[in-house]
Structures are given as structure tokens and as C-alpha cells.
Design an enzyme around this catalytic site. Structure first.
Site, PDB file in Angstrom:
ATOM      1  CG  HIS A 271      48.502   6.725-156.685  1.00 44.12           C
ATOM      2  ND1 HIS A 271      48.615   5.370-156.862  1.00 44.12           N
ATOM      3  CD2 HIS A 271      47.317   6.912-156.050  1.00 44.12           C
ATOM      4  CE1 HIS A 271      47.544   4.777-156.356  1.00 44.12           C
ATOM      5  NE2 HIS A 271      46.743   5.691-155.849  1.00 44.12           N
ATOM      6  CD  GLU A 272      46.159  10.011-154.368  1.00 45.83           C
ATOM      7  OE1 GLU A 272      44.991   9.935-154.803  1.00 45.83           O
ATOM      8  OE2 GLU A 272      46.667   9.129-153.639  1.00 45.83           O
ATOM      9  CG  HIS A 275      42.981   7.979-158.018  1.00 45.90           C
ATOM     10  ND1 HIS A 275      42.292   6.829-158.289  1.00 45.90           N
ATOM     11  CD2 HIS A 275      43.890   7.640-157.057  1.00 45.90           C
ATOM     12  CE1 HIS A 275      42.762   5.823-157.528  1.00 45.90           C
ATOM     13  NE2 HIS A 275      43.729   6.302-156.781  1.00 45.90           N
ATOM     14  CD  GLU A 303      44.816   2.425-156.350  1.00 42.77           C
ATOM     15  OE1 GLU A 303      44.010   3.364-156.222  1.00 42.77           O
ATOM     16  OE2 GLU A 303      45.947   2.419-155.824  1.00 42.77           O
TER      17      GLU A 303
HETATM   18 ZN    ZN Z   1      44.762   5.246-155.327  1.00 36.87          ZN
END
Ligand code: ZN
Length: 511
Positions: A271-272, A275, A303
Site C-alpha cells: 500500500h505505502e 503511494h 490513494e
Molecule cells: Zn494510503
């Protein structure tokens, strides 16, 4: 169109001032990252002073009257404004300047200083599951955030919209509610259907205990394969995972490890990492760093990038065909009894749970909607801070059917409100919606995309994202980008189709 050599001095001078402000911002980001990762507890007071000073200096840089004069000069330069990209850059600098000049410097400094102290109080309160200890800090932050909303608020609409606009330019609470309401209804029906009519898959593979060091090694292998450049980034450990795109060549990711459920850390890292891939793909060139064209569009679009890599990629069968042998290499064959199909079923269950950051894809958006409702009511003055735990627990029961055993597992679980981040939560669900809609467009362009994942080929996806999303910086509004890339306005249908395709088969049901 003006070439770099012929750009008017108002535009290049503006770039220099914006770059200085962005550099100050990157220093603030660095000390904030340090506070979350390595700072000794005893430094908390000094750190809050440092944060307060940096916030004030940054605010001064971003509100120089000279900036306003230069933006005005650019706006009246017809040749400059005839170029779409340059005109968008000027338009967004005007937006930033107008928003920042509406905030008094003392309020900006106070928000940063009190926010830093509230964050420390939140950590202690969460550790002790003691909401009463955090309540006075949350009251201060709600009051300061409302003051901020009052300064930014222009025209009609609710105070909350002014806060939301900072994170998702152009969005309003009522528009969001009109998308969330049907989504909430369809999701509840979906979760109830699979749990009533389906057979839950085995989650035994996730119970395998994996030491943190082995999980870290695996996380780094995955990040590298996805295309995250570790020579311009890092991965560290924090209570609350985040990504900070500090500066050109410096993107910091964090995750957290537990012995059980190694997939929590894996998906936190992916997830990170999503980003981080966006941050690394933004055009932070010498000429653009500090200007909107080197910046992300909105938190919702940010996101969409993290959720795409975490969920659309990371929970697919083709990902596990590639990742399982690598996991076994890193984990001393701890998963050798399992097949990619076992893994894919285990990571696609949908069961109501208490913690948002550990929630599955099916229930996650209900967690977001709960927070959206509460923070909207806090800002409107319809909910008092002392009533937050009760209101939280009531909604957990009605939306997810769960009793909350402690505030640490309830309203104290997220750091956002301690920072004064209100208007931020709905961008998580917007991100899920955008990710699924982009995904359908990507599959139209690259039909064999997913079979490449089986061989660890993630570059075609990253290249598509770089070209269609990252390269534009903040040239477009989120809704415009969505139409441009997918040919349609934002809709809940692609997300619902994706969830049905992914989760229903894991429960032995047809898509
Ligand atoms: Zn996030």
C-alpha cells in the site's frame, strides 16, 4: 508555446519562490518522519517547537505578497496562459496562494504545535486505551480545525467542505454522501450475502508465524519487483504506516510487523509502496519541483495508486503465482504446504473486523464511512467530543455488527484526528473507487496484464500509470482525470464488480 528560454521572468521567479517553500516543507516532513520512527520520547517538547517554527516559516514563504504579484503577472501574460500545462500550473498556484493567505500565521503555527503534542497524547492514550486522557487534546484539535474551516470557507455549503477541499479539491460532503449512500447499501448486501450463502475459505496460511526480519526481507523483494527505487527511498517501522514523498530522490515508506498475519505487513508495505511509486513518478524535475505540476492531484488519486498495488495487484492469483516461491525463499519454506490458490482465497475473505487498516477489501469502506459521518458531525457541531466513543461503538454495531471491546480498538485506533486531519477519511474510499475504475481501463489497454504478474512483470502496469496519471502532476482535477482516462465519471460499479469477481469465488460462489 513559450520555450524554457523564453519563459517570462514572473513565471521563473515564481518557480524559485515555490521551490524554497517546498524545501522548507520537505524539512518539516523529515522531522515529522523522524518523530514517527527514531525520535527518543524525551524530544517531544523540542520537536513540537521545531514543527511549530517550520510551519510558521513555511506559511510565511507560501503567503509572501510578492508571490501574489507574480501570479497576477503570469495570469495577464497571454502567451504563457495559452499553454495548457503552464496555465494549469499558474491556476493551481493561484488556488494554493488564495487558500494559504486566508489562514492567519498564528493559527497555522498553533495547529502544528498542538497537533504534535496531541499526537504524543494520542500514542499514550491508545496504549492505555484511555479516551478520557485524549479527550481534551481532541477538543483542542476540533476547535482549531473548525477555526481553520471558518478561515477557508467561502460561499455556501457546510464548514466541512472547506476542510475536504484541501485534500480533495472540488469535492463536497453532499456529493460524496450521494456516492457513499448507495455504495454502503450494496456493500452491506454483498457482505451479508457471502457470509450467509458462501463457505468461508481457510485462512490457515495466514496463521503461519514469520519473524519480522524475514517479513522485512520479503517486503523489500516485493517493493523492488514492483518498481520502487530503493536508491531514492527507504522502508522503516512505525505504529501507523505511512509514505512521505519528502523531496526529489527521497521517498520514505513505513510499515509494521507482527509475528502472526504476515500479510498485514506485506499489504501495508505494498500500500505505502503504491503511494511511493506515485511520488517517484511525479515530475519533480529541477524546473518543476515545488510547483503544482510536480505534485499529486488529490488524496483520492494518491490513494487510488496505493490501493491498486495493494489490492488489485497484491490479492490477485497471478501475483501469488509469482510471490509464493519468493515468500518461501525468504521464510525458510514456511509456506511450502500451500498453493497460490490457497493464498489467494485466504487473502480474499470478507469478515467484519474492528481495525480499519487491517480490514479486508469488502468491509474497508464501511470503516471509512463511519469516520466520515462522525467527523462531519464533529465539525458541524452536531456531535461533542465526549460522545465520540459512544457514537463510534453504536455505528460499529449497526454497520459491521461488532461490539467494541476497548477504545484502543475503537475510536483511538487512528492518528488522523490528533493531527487535525478532518475531511481526510473519505479520500480513502474515493481512492478505492478510482483504483477499480482505472483498472478496467488498464485491462482494456493491456488485456494480458495479469498474466505478466505470474512472471514478476509489473513494469507494463507501472509504465501505464506513469504515462496516464503520474506524469501529469496536478494538471487535472481528479474528476477530469477520471473521465480522460476511463471515458466515464466516477461510479461505484467497477469497485462492486471487482469485489464480486475477487471475493465471491473464494466463498465458493459464482462471480
Ligand atoms: Zn494510503
Amino acid at each position: 508555446m513559450p520555450t524554457t528560454a523564453t519563459l517570462p521572468s514572473c513565471y521563473t521567479d515564481l518557480g524559485v519562490l515555490r521551490r524554497e517553500a517546498a524545501t522548507l516543507g520537505s524539512i518539516a516532513g523529515l522531522v515529522s518522519w523522524d518523530q514517527e520512527t527514531y525520535m527518543p520520547k524525551g524530544a517531544a517538547m523540542a520537536r513540537s517547537e521545531q514543527m511549530g517554527l517550520l510551519a510558521r516559516l513555511g506559511h510565511e514563504r507560501n503567503t509572501y505578497p510578492r508571490l501574489g504579484e507574480l501570479i497576477g503577472a503570469c495570469e495577464s501574460d497571454a502567451s504563457l496562459m495559452s499553454d495548457d500545462r503552464l496555465a494549469a500550473n499558474v491556476r493551481e498556484m493561484r488556488r494554493d496562494y488564495d487558500l494559504k493567505t486566508r489562514l492567519p500565521a498564528e493559527l497555522v503555527e498553533e495547529l502544528a504545535r498542538v497537533g504534535s503534542q496531541a499526537q504524543e497524547a494520542w500514542k499514550l492514550a491508545r496504549g492505555d486505551s484511555d479516551f478520557k486522557a485524549f479527550q481534551p487534546w481532541l477538543e483542542k484539535m476540533v476547535s482549531l480545525t473548525r477555526r481553520k474551516g471558518e478561515c477557508l470557507h467561502a460561499g455556501d455549503g457546510e464548514l466541512y467542505d472547506a476542510l475536504l477541499d484541501e485534500y480533495e479539491p472540488g469535492a463536497t460532503a453532499s456529493e460524496i454522501e450521494s456516492v457513499f449512500a448507495p455504495l454502503r447499501q450494496r456493500l452491506s448486501a454483498f457482505i451479508s450475502d457471502i457470509n450467509t450463502n458462501g463457505a468461508p475459505p481457510s485462512t490457515a496460511p495466514l496463521d503461519t508465524k514469520i519473524p519480522a526480519a524475514q517479513q522485512h526481507a520479503f517486503g523489500l523483494r516485493v517493493l523492488k519487483a514492483l518498481g520502487f527505487d530503493l536508491s531514492t527511498g527507504r522502508l522503516d517501522v512505525t505504529t501507523h504506516p505511512f509514505c512521505s514523498g519528502l523531496a526529489p530522490g527521497d521517498t520514505r515508506l513505513t510499515t509494521r510487523y507482527r509475528d502472526e498475519r504476515f500479510t498485514d505487513a506485506l499489504y501495508g508495505t505494498m500500500h505505502e509502496g503504491g503511494h511511493g511509486l506515485y511520488e517517484q513518478g511525479l515530475p519533480k524535475t529541477d524546473a518543476l519541483f515545488g510547483t503544482p505540476l510536480s505534485d499529486s492531484i488529490s488524496l483520492g488519486i494518491h490513494e487510488s495508486q496505493s490501493r491498486m498495488w495493494e489490492n488489485l495487484v497484491g490479492r490477485s492469483r497471478s501475483f501469488w503465482v509469482w510471490a509464493l516461491p519468493i515468500a518461501n525463499e525468504c521464510f525458510d519454506n514456511a509456506l511450502s504446504a500451500y498453493t497460490p490458490d490457497d493464498m489467494v482465497k485466504a487473502v480474499n475473505t470478507s469478515t467484519p473486523s474492528l481495525i480499519r487498516v487491517e480490514a479486508d477489501e469488502g468491509t474497508y469502506n464501511l470503516h471509512v464511512m463511519l469516520r466520515f459521518e462522525l467527523e462531519r458531525a464533529l465539525i458541524a457541531g452536531d456531535l461533542s467530543v465526549s460522545d465520540v466513543p459512544g457514537a463510534w461503538n453504536e455505528r460499529m454495531k449497526s454497520m459491521l455488527g461488532l461490539d467494541v471491546p476497548s477504545d484502543a480498538k475503537g475510536c483511538l485506533q487512528d492518528v488522523h484526528w490528533a493531527f487535525g486531519l478532518m475531511g481526510y477519511f473519505p479520500t480513502y474510499t474515493l481512492g478505492n473507487l478510482y483504483a477499480s475504475q482505472f483498472w478496467e481501463a488498464i485491462l482494456r489497454d493491456i488485456p494480458d496484464l495479469e498474466s505478466g504478474f505470474e512472471r514478476g512483470e509489473f513494469a507494463p502496469l507501472l509504465t501505464w500509470l506513469r504515462t496516464n496519471i503520474h506524469a501529469h502532476g496536478r494538471q487535472y482535477r481528479a474528476s477530469d482525470l477520471c473521465e480522460r482516462v476511463t471515458g466515464a465519471p466516477l461510479s461505484p460499479e467497477p469497485l462492486l464488480r471487482h469485489l464480486a469477481r475477487r471475493i465471491r469465488p473464494a466463498y465458493g460462489l459464482g462471480e
